[in-house]
Design an enzyme around this catalytic site. Structure first.
Site, PDB file in Angstrom:
ATOM      1  CG  HIS A  94     -26.452  36.423 -49.041  1.00 54.48           C
ATOM      2  ND1 HIS A  94     -26.751  35.507 -48.062  1.00 54.48           N
ATOM      3  CD2 HIS A  94     -25.126  36.669 -48.923  1.00 54.48           C
ATOM      4  CE1 HIS A  94     -25.643  35.188 -47.408  1.00 54.48           C
ATOM      5  NE2 HIS A  94     -24.652  35.892 -47.900  1.00 54.48           N
ATOM      6  CG  ASP A 158     -19.584  32.567 -59.036  1.00 50.75           C
ATOM      7  OD1 ASP A 158     -19.270  31.512 -59.593  1.00 50.75           O
ATOM      8  OD2 ASP A 158     -19.578  33.666 -59.615  1.00 50.75           O
ATOM      9  CD  GLU A 269     -18.026  32.725 -62.784  1.00 51.15           C
ATOM     10  OE1 GLU A 269     -17.330  33.533 -62.133  1.00 51.15           O
ATOM     11  OE2 GLU A 269     -19.073  32.225 -62.337  1.00 51.15           O
TER      12      GLU A 269
END
Length: 523
Positions: A94, A158, A269
């Protein structure tokens, strides 16, 4: 016979690359590897790309290790090579800008495995409240293992389909960071393979300099093969048109981090909506309106909305009072009263919510596309100026992905780690998580988004907004020196001590691998 065929295939394939490197790999094979060293085209192709799809770097081989010793043998071979051989660790792939790639060496595929042998599974120490995990373990697997004991790590990202070693090499942040700090602030101990091929255990009490250097160190000093992560008991989650009210409420909520659990939220958030229709992004797809309202009626003249996402954990024993606790905390905030969206989720479903969105995007062919993401740490004193110049200016009411924004307390970050943050006690993450789509619309093209990212960085520079990039990407050492600032000298010193040949993580483009003469080869 099967083993002999494998070795023959590997050796003959490697000889076709270069004679020198083939000799290096043959040396590795003689030492013996319990995992698998592969030059299979599919393995090499996978290791050539990452989530960003912005760059490509094809390795000579891919190692699927099952132990720290496997990795150490490969690194030692690279350390003893006179061909500039490099080694890069790859988790779940990623990275955005090829940080885990190499074109003149081996990619260590930490996540997943091949063959009968496997890396160690997470080992939970329930009474001590920590878990030992393999560096390639995904956080979703760590969560599942710890929940069996009613425990869970304190700080998250997340997205849970990231490797432990990958996030700890950067920082690892999410809405819990204001309270528990980033993931690197919740590590007790590491096993690391250095650039010399040494396997070292490090912690606050042992090999301390290496411990702090590796945490947030972008893979420059060693490959994390084991991490000991702190655990806690696991629990059984508004909209603004005014930016000042939005940030004021966020800062108020994170200032409560020292309050009793029933007087604060556990997760804070936020995200920015700069175009009508984007309410259905990663977060909002989980929510149903408590007070149904047409989103278009909320948009101010400027075309920007700010959404606060907050979560409150609870156990069965507190289920009767959770609604009252949430209502009490919400009364102190200044959001648009008709825009509250609520949902009640299992803890694991809340943490894994982005994966649900990933599945939807994959089904539509919208996941494996270029991702020119830009992640910035912004001083609190400049966040209003950034809002005016970027959210209400440069973006021009157009975006092609979620934009996260939330504050963090600097005192929850260990200044001894390699991560750099703004020089203020409070700073914000702004993450433009955008996707380049082949839709024919110019504002969704890769070229347009890359140019817009450069425009944002240029604006910050000209406006005197001293941002620090999270998951940074630079192409010159001078840019890296500017990024690290007063931490550079220490960063360079640690590199010379633990990876003097500059073998590790060359895809970061911080250091160039060295090519010693044969007379100076290590014995």
């Amino acid at each position: 016979m099967a083993t002999m065929l494998l070795l023959t295939f590997l050796i003959s394939s490697l000889i076709m690359v270069t004679v020198g490197l083939a000799i290096d790999f043959m040396e590795i094979l003689r030492l013996g590897i319990d995992g698998q060293l592969s030059v299979d085209p599919s393995d090499v192709e996978t290791a050539s790309l990452d989530f960003g799809l912005l760059t490509r770097g094809q390795p000579l081989a891919v190692l699927h290790p099952v132990s720290a010793q496997d990795i150490a043998r490969v690194v030692k071979a690279a350390y003893g090579s006179n061909q500039g051989m490099t080694v890069s660790a790859r988790g779940h792939g990623h990275s955005i800008n090829g940080q885990a790639q190499t074109t003149n060496g081996v990619v260590i595929q930490m996540s997943g495995w091949k063959g009968g042998n496997k890396p160690p599974r997470p080992h939970v120490w329930a009474e001590e409240r920590y878990v030992d995990v393999w560096g390639g373990d995904l956080w979703i697997d760590v969560l599942k293992s710890t929940l069996e004991y009613g425990l869970a790590p304190k700080s998250w990202t997340d997205y849970l389909y990231l490797s432990v070693g990958g996030t700890l090499s950067n920082a690892g942040i999410s809405g819990q960071a204001f309270n528990h700090g980033p993931q690197i602030s919740n590590v007790y101990e590491l096993d690391v393979v250095t650039g010399k091929g040494e396997v070292l255990t490090c912690s606050e009490d042992e090999n301390t300099e290496l411990f702090h250097a590796v945490l947030g160190g972008l893979g420059q000093f060693g490959i994390i093969t084991r991490a000991r992560i702190s655990l806690e008991p696991a629990p059984n989650m508004s909209t603004y048109s005014n930016f000042s009210a939005f940030t004021s409420d966020q800062e108020h909520l994170i200032s409560l981090h020292a309050e009793p659990s029933n007087q604060k939220f556990d997760y804070v958030e936020g995200f920015v909506i700069v175009a009508e229709g984007l309410i259905n992004n990663w977060r909002s797809s989980l929510f149903s309106p408590q007070n149904p309202v047409k989103i278009s009626t909320l948009f101010p003249t400027g075309g920007v909305l700010y959404c606060l996402e907050i979560a409150k954990n609870y156990h069965e024993s507190t289920a009767q009072t959770i609604d009252q606790e949430v209502e009490f905390l919400l009364k102190k905030l200044n959001f648009i009263s008709t825009s509250v969206f609520t949902t009640d989720l299992l803890y694991v479903d809340f943490l894994d919510r982005v994966h649900m969105a990933e599945m939807k995007l994959r089904s539509k062919g919208l996941w494996e596309v270029p991702h020119p993401w830009l992640n910035l740490f912004i001083p609190s004193s400049k966040i209003a100026e950034f809002d005016k110049g970027v959210f209400k200016g440069i973006l021009g009411n157009k975006t092609s992905g979620p934009i996260l924004i939330y504050p963090m307390n600097k005192n929850k970050w260990d200044h001894r780690s390699s991560v750099v943050t703004p020089d203020e006690g409070l700073f914000y993450l702004v993450a433009l998580l955008r996707s380049a789509l082949d839709s024919g619309e110019e504002t969704q093209s890769l070229e347009y988004l890359n140019n817009q990212n450069r425009q944002i960085l240029r604006y910050c520079d000209e406006a005197g907004i001293k941002v620090k990039r999270y998951l940074p990407h630079y192409t010159t050492q001078q840019e890296w020196m500017d990024h690290f600032g007063n931490k550079w000298d220490r960063f360079y010193e640690m590199k010379m001590e633990f990876d003097p040949r500059h073998i590790l993580a060359s895809g970061q483009r911080i250091f160039t691998p060295t090519f010693p003469s044969l007379s100076n080869m290590p014995s």
